[in-house]
Write a protein that holds these residues in place. Structure first.
Motif, PDB file in Angstrom:
ATOM      1  N   THR A 143      51.456  27.249  55.149  1.00 54.78           N
ATOM      2  CA  THR A 143      50.389  27.461  54.164  1.00 54.78           C
ATOM      3  C   THR A 143      50.483  26.430  53.050  1.00 54.78           C
ATOM      4  O   THR A 143      49.467  25.862  52.620  1.00 54.78           O
ATOM      5  CB  THR A 143      50.468  28.878  53.572  1.00 54.78           C
ATOM      6  N   ARG A 197      51.075  35.962  47.876  1.00 57.14           N
ATOM      7  CA  ARG A 197      50.832  36.737  49.097  1.00 57.14           C
ATOM      8  C   ARG A 197      49.348  36.768  49.438  1.00 57.14           C
ATOM      9  O   ARG A 197      48.955  36.660  50.606  1.00 57.14           O
ATOM     10  CB  ARG A 197      51.366  38.158  48.941  1.00 57.14           C
ATOM     11  N   SER A 198      48.516  36.920  48.418  1.00 54.93           N
ATOM     12  CA  SER A 198      47.069  36.962  48.629  1.00 54.93           C
ATOM     13  C   SER A 198      46.562  35.645  49.192  1.00 54.93           C
ATOM     14  O   SER A 198      45.747  35.620  50.129  1.00 54.93           O
ATOM     15  CB  SER A 198      46.363  37.262  47.304  1.00 54.93           C
ATOM     16  N   THR A 232      47.754  35.230  52.872  1.00 60.61           N
ATOM     17  CA  THR A 232      46.996  36.121  53.758  1.00 60.61           C
ATOM     18  C   THR A 232      45.584  35.598  53.986  1.00 60.61           C
ATOM     19  O   THR A 232      45.072  35.624  55.114  1.00 60.61           O
ATOM     20  CB  THR A 232      46.940  37.544  53.171  1.00 60.61           C
ATOM     21  N   GLU A 233      44.935  35.111  52.924  1.00 67.21           N
ATOM     22  CA  GLU A 233      43.580  34.554  53.067  1.00 67.21           C
ATOM     23  C   GLU A 233      43.596  33.310  53.938  1.00 67.21           C
ATOM     24  O   GLU A 233      42.684  33.090  54.737  1.00 67.21           O
ATOM     25  CB  GLU A 233      42.991  34.236  51.688  1.00 67.21           C
ATOM     26  N   LYS A 283      43.792  34.367  57.494  1.00 65.79           N
ATOM     27  CA  LYS A 283      42.473  34.836  57.946  1.00 65.79           C
ATOM     28  C   LYS A 283      41.572  33.652  58.286  1.00 65.79           C
ATOM     29  O   LYS A 283      40.870  33.649  59.298  1.00 65.79           O
ATOM     30  CB  LYS A 283      41.810  35.686  56.864  1.00 65.79           C
ATOM     31  N   LEU A 304      45.833  39.363  62.547  1.00 63.38           N
ATOM     32  CA  LEU A 304      46.458  40.145  61.478  1.00 63.38           C
ATOM     33  C   LEU A 304      46.916  41.524  61.931  1.00 63.38           C
ATOM     34  O   LEU A 304      47.540  42.251  61.147  1.00 63.38           O
ATOM     35  CB  LEU A 304      45.480  40.302  60.306  1.00 63.38           C
ATOM     36  N   SER A 308      52.545  42.334  58.322  1.00 66.85           N
ATOM     37  CA  SER A 308      52.862  42.764  56.961  1.00 66.85           C
ATOM     38  C   SER A 308      53.631  41.613  56.321  1.00 66.85           C
ATOM     39  O   SER A 308      54.779  41.358  56.670  1.00 66.85           O
ATOM     40  CB  SER A 308      53.714  44.042  56.951  1.00 66.85           C
ATOM     41  N   TYR A 309      52.960  40.909  55.407  1.00 69.93           N
ATOM     42  CA  TYR A 309      53.557  39.734  54.761  1.00 69.93           C
ATOM     43  C   TYR A 309      53.910  40.123  53.330  1.00 69.93           C
ATOM     44  O   TYR A 309      53.049  40.268  52.475  1.00 69.93           O
ATOM     45  CB  TYR A 309      52.569  38.572  54.784  1.00 69.93           C
ATOM     46  N   ASN A 355      58.516  43.072  55.994  1.00 71.90           N
ATOM     47  CA  ASN A 355      57.746  42.078  56.736  1.00 71.90           C
ATOM     48  C   ASN A 355      57.648  42.499  58.197  1.00 71.90           C
ATOM     49  O   ASN A 355      58.633  42.963  58.776  1.00 71.90           O
ATOM     50  CB  ASN A 355      58.427  40.702  56.672  1.00 71.90           C
TER      51      ASN A 355
END
Length: 490
Positions: A115, A358-359, A362-363, A366, A372, A376-377, A387
């Motif tokens: 990321t 984290r947000s 996760t985005e 996606k 997903l 669980s991240y 996790n």
């Protein structure tokens, strides 16, 4: 799952001639002591293996090894999942429990580091700048303040990934002061960085982790806290070692801290939890020693409603993000992984908290169509047992990255079996130099996910996540190697 009976019966028929020709036949039963012998695992004998390879395809051998492990004493009561995936055909070659959410341990860093590379770029650097306000008179007196402006550099002063030491950065700053002709500072040295000011990582006090043979545990109380370090008093009877690192919650910073040194007699010493403060204090001390007096004090200023006009004296650049990611994945560095999580949160949302990180992660997942389901991240490093990830989502994710412009950098950051990083002592024989993967280790959790170069030149993607096994970490490593060995012939 495949029908193993036809394979096993075929082996039995063809192998019987070999066995009958032997003068003695011995059966090896599993015992803990047996693991310490030089014999192979409680799997088919070398003769049987020869017959297997003569009549079975590599895929069939992978399937049989997986089936054998289901009844293996170390894994039979474990929850584990496995996938070997062909990125060209987009098909699963072999799998077991591939849709089961499992604790990934440090393979979580695969998500965090990718990321960061995707959102920030391989050449991203953190800047730590020295600036001044006010004016310099004809006598070299600065009537104003010096500012150390940080950006949350996680490698600051650590020597990690080629980062400069505090001494080198201070020396550069002092040289900048000399270039400006400053001989006296009639003002303060102000630390200005709004980054990470709210980063408090609280963890349950009964948590004990095992990660790469390093124990992380909340321990004792502190004493002798100063800008350079803090010392811990730990309970007698705890087994500490100079070769291990230790985790605790620092009352000084109220966040995760890694004690790097065991002083003996129940005392652990950590490096400075507050890097900017140490840098500023060291800078002031060095200035004074070099004959540049400072009338004011070192003081933090997180926010500045009415900023002064300032001029930059010097700027220290961190190693590139590619260098940081390489160090993070090779050494499974938890503190760098958590810093990367917070950095992507700040860069995308302007907020330096783990929640924002984290947000953002996760985005991002996606956006690239990460599966997903079962994910669980919770943190950037993989230390949390909360996790979760499925093996199939890991391999499809790793496959999707092969078309990214930073894939080569990402692949290079992964430890290589038998050669580098946390895989240096695995795959010393078969698979040496052919496995490129991130490892993960917690108590009763052992994981491995990444890429393999087969003997025919293919690149395959795999995930092997083992939770709640019996026996030692080394026992699980041997079984992981055994499962993956025949896949190298695909």
């Amino acid at each position: 799952m495949v029908n193993f009976r036809k394979y096993i019966s075929g082996i039995t028929v063809l192998a019987s001639g070999f066995f009958l020709a032997q003068s003695t036949v011995s059966t090896v039963l599993y015992t803990p002591a047996y693991e310490n012998q030089k014999s192979t695992l409680n799997l088919p004998s070398p003769i049987t293996s020869m017959v297997e390879k003569a009549i079975l395809s590599p895929k069939e051998l992978v399937d049989i090894n997986v089936n054998t492990m289901m009844s293996d004493p170390v894994l039979k009561n474990a929850t584990w999942g496995f996938v070997v995936y062909d990125p060209k055909t987009k098909k699963v070659i072999s799998s077991y429990n591939e849709n089961t959410p499992l604790v990934p341990a440090s393979t979580t860093k695969l998500l965090t580091t990718e990321t960061a590379l995707s959102l920030l770029g391989e050449n991203y650097r953190w800047m730590t700048q020295l600036e001044y306000s006010g004016s310099i008179d004809e006598n070299g007196v600065l009537n104003g303040n010096l500012y150390i402006v940080g950006s949350g550099d996680p490698s600051l002063g650590t020597n990690k990934a080629g980062a400069w030491s505090y001494k080198e950065i201070v020396s550069d700053f002092v040289s900048g002061i000399s270039r400006e002709g400053i001989k006296k500072v009639n003002g303060d040295i102000i630390i200005q960085t709004a980054l990470f000011k709210g980063n408090i990582s609280r963890l349950p006090e009964n948590v004990v982790w095992l990660e790469n043979n390093n124990y992380y545990l909340p321990a004792g109380t502190t004493q002798e806290i100063n800008p350079a370090n803090e010392k811990l008093i730990v309970k007698k009877g705890n087994s500490f070692s100079a070769e291990k690192k230790y985790f605790y919650v620092s009352p000084y910073m109220n966040q995760m801290v890694y004690a790097d040194k065991y002083d003996g007699d129940g005392i652990l010493t950590t490096k400075l939890p507050d890097a900017p403060a140490y840098l500023a204090n060291s800078f002031k001390t060095t200035l004074v020693k070099s004959g540049v007096s400072v009338t004011g004090k070192v003081t933090p200023r997180m926010t500045d409603g009415t900023p002064e006009s300032r001029k930059m004296i010097s700027a220290y650049k961190s190693p590139t993000l590619a260098d940081i990611v390489y160090y993070t994945n090779q050494h499974s560095d938890n503190s760098l992984a958590e810093a990367l999580l917070k950095t992507v949160g700040f860069q995308k949302l302007g907020d330096q908290t783990s929640e924002s990180g984290r947000s953002v992660v996760t985005e991002h997942l996606k956006d690239i169509s990460f599966d997903l389901n079962g994910l669980s991240y919770v943190d950037g490093s993989g230390l949390s047992r909360s996790n979760l990830v499925t093996p199939i989502s890991q391999v499809k994710y790793l496959t999707s990255l092969m078309n990214e412009k930073y894939y080569k950098t990402y692949l290079t950051s992964l430890p290589i079996g038998g050669q580098s990083g946390t895989l240096k002592r695995m795959f010393l024989g078969t698979g040496n130099g052919q496995i490129f993967a991130k490892t993960g280790t917690l108590s009763r959790v052992k994981t491995l996910a990444g890429y393999m170069k087969t003997n025919s030149g293919k690149t395959l993607v795999f995930s092997l996540l083992v939770n709640n096994y019996s026996g030692s970490v080394d026992m699980v490593k041997k079984r992981m190697e055994k499962i993956l060995e025949p896949a190298l012939d695909l």
